[in-house]
Design a protein around this motif. Sequence first.
Motif, PDB file in Angstrom:
ATOM      1  N   ASP A 140       5.330   5.480  -4.319  1.00 28.04           N
ATOM      2  CA  ASP A 140       5.317   4.015  -4.310  1.00 28.04           C
ATOM      3  C   ASP A 140       4.477   3.442  -3.170  1.00 28.04           C
ATOM      4  O   ASP A 140       4.260   2.236  -3.111  1.00 28.04           O
ATOM      5  N   PHE A 141       4.036   4.291  -2.257  1.00 30.11           N
ATOM      6  CA  PHE A 141       3.237   3.836  -1.119  1.00 30.11           C
ATOM      7  C   PHE A 141       1.803   4.330  -1.272  1.00 30.11           C
ATOM      8  O   PHE A 141       1.561   5.528  -1.418  1.00 30.11           O
ATOM      9  N   ASN A 150      13.416   0.762  -2.058  1.00 29.73           N
ATOM     10  CA  ASN A 150      12.999   1.845  -1.166  1.00 29.73           C
ATOM     11  C   ASN A 150      14.194   2.528  -0.517  1.00 29.73           C
ATOM     12  O   ASN A 150      14.271   3.760  -0.451  1.00 29.73           O
ATOM     13  N   ARG A 172       7.592   8.345  -2.099  1.00 28.39           N
ATOM     14  CA  ARG A 172       6.253   8.568  -1.550  1.00 28.39           C
ATOM     15  C   ARG A 172       5.190   8.005  -2.494  1.00 28.39           C
ATOM     16  O   ARG A 172       4.211   7.400  -2.062  1.00 28.39           O
ATOM     17  N   SER A 204       3.097  -3.770   3.575  1.00 27.00           N
ATOM     18  CA  SER A 204       2.727  -2.874   2.484  1.00 27.00           C
ATOM     19  C   SER A 204       2.463  -3.651   1.197  1.00 27.00           C
ATOM     20  O   SER A 204       1.475  -3.396   0.499  1.00 27.00           O
ATOM     21  N   THR A 212       7.608  -3.803   5.107  1.00 29.18           N
ATOM     22  CA  THR A 212       7.632  -3.954   3.649  1.00 29.18           C
ATOM     23  C   THR A 212       6.677  -5.059   3.228  1.00 29.18           C
ATOM     24  O   THR A 212       5.923  -4.924   2.256  1.00 29.18           O
ATOM     25  N   TYR A 238       2.719   4.176   5.840  1.00 29.45           N
ATOM     26  CA  TYR A 238       3.838   3.283   5.529  1.00 29.45           C
ATOM     27  C   TYR A 238       5.044   4.089   5.048  1.00 29.45           C
ATOM     28  O   TYR A 238       6.194   3.759   5.360  1.00 29.45           O
ATOM     29  N   PHE A 239       4.787   5.142   4.282  1.00 29.58           N
ATOM     30  CA  PHE A 239       5.881   5.990   3.808  1.00 29.58           C
ATOM     31  C   PHE A 239       6.590   6.658   4.992  1.00 29.58           C
ATOM     32  O   PHE A 239       7.826   6.633   5.096  1.00 29.58           O
TER      33      PHE A 239
END
Length: 399
Positions: free
Chosen positions: A237-238, A222, A235, A164, A161, A243-244
């Motif tokens: 948000d990434f 998340n 999805r 990201s 996190t 990372y997702f």
Amino acid sequence: MTAKPYLKKSVRLHREASALANRARIAQFDGDESEYLDLTQQAFRKEFESAKQLREDPSHHMFTILHRSAATLAYRCGEYEYAEDLVLYGLKRSTGSHLRDELYSLLDRVRLAQKYGMSADELEVEDLVMTLRGIEANRTLIEPSSLTRRINNFSTLIRNTIGSINNYSFRERGKVNRNYGVFATVPSLGSYKIGMTMTYLGTKRFPDISYFDGVRQKFLENLRLFNNGDLERLRNDFEDERYFLNMVGLAKELAPDGRLITSVGIEADIEGQRKRLLFDSTRDELNQLILPLDEQSVSDDYRITDETDTAVGVLHYADAVKNVIKLHPDSGKPWHIVVPEGLAEDVVKPYFGDRVRVVGRHMIRKKKARRLYLQDIRAAGETEEILPHFQATTNLLEA
């Protein structure tokens, strides 16, 4: 009844220490670090003597409170050995669970400061707390892998996190380990509450005091989206698909199994308020969030079909360049499993050498082969109800 001399002296010293500590806080607010440290040291010496007076009466209700207060002041002014001794003295006589939790939390902070040679105000210490609930947790005995796997994945989720949020590329997320520490703490003995303390270990003071609030908020949001099945919003948000995929894979490892662990509670302090999330969707429920996908073409002679298969066996061999692993079943030829890049290191690697159950979609080049595109992996002993959930991405690596 006349108060005993040592008690009267303890009360007087405590009042003097409190007055000095208040002055120290004012100096800190005004930006006078030298005055703050000097006054804090004076307050510590007074509170230390106040606590020592009650060692003649360790059953007194103020015994633990004064030792905690003196240890806190010692921590603030860098007297870490004194701070640790005072915490341990306080724990000897502590009866209330709340006070014990505070003492253990303080001990964690003291030892972190000692380990990294940093002052108290340089360590950004914030907690995310995970609580396991269920049959195993309630009987105070738990199968070790159920606990350690979730602790490791809890920690990795926090680190990723941070990666990201910092816009580190997925392959460079190791930078997090150079600049941040994520440490497990146990707030109270005999519980399954696992705290994760985040600290900034870089060479420069982190500029934004609310940074860790943002990490905790993102982490909880998340998991909330995933628990509620809102995968499209998650999805989006990434910026990096890897990372997702990584987040979804790790969150499934964290999820309750619905039998021995029925829910996983996550809580954190965010902007002065305690936020809580009950992560209660089981792994099997999460796997049903996305229906099986249609056949997907990658090239003229290479495609991923909509046909799924389940393979059980021991996980061996890994090609880090192509993200390919090999699974040896109890009988028959081995399976080659292509792993999405977001899952290879954090989700799949911990299973190497173990007996696992893998679900994947058949990958075909001109003719059917024993090659799967990974959709789910778990220990072979877990429940067999597995449905595909990961959407295959177009940047697949050929096995």
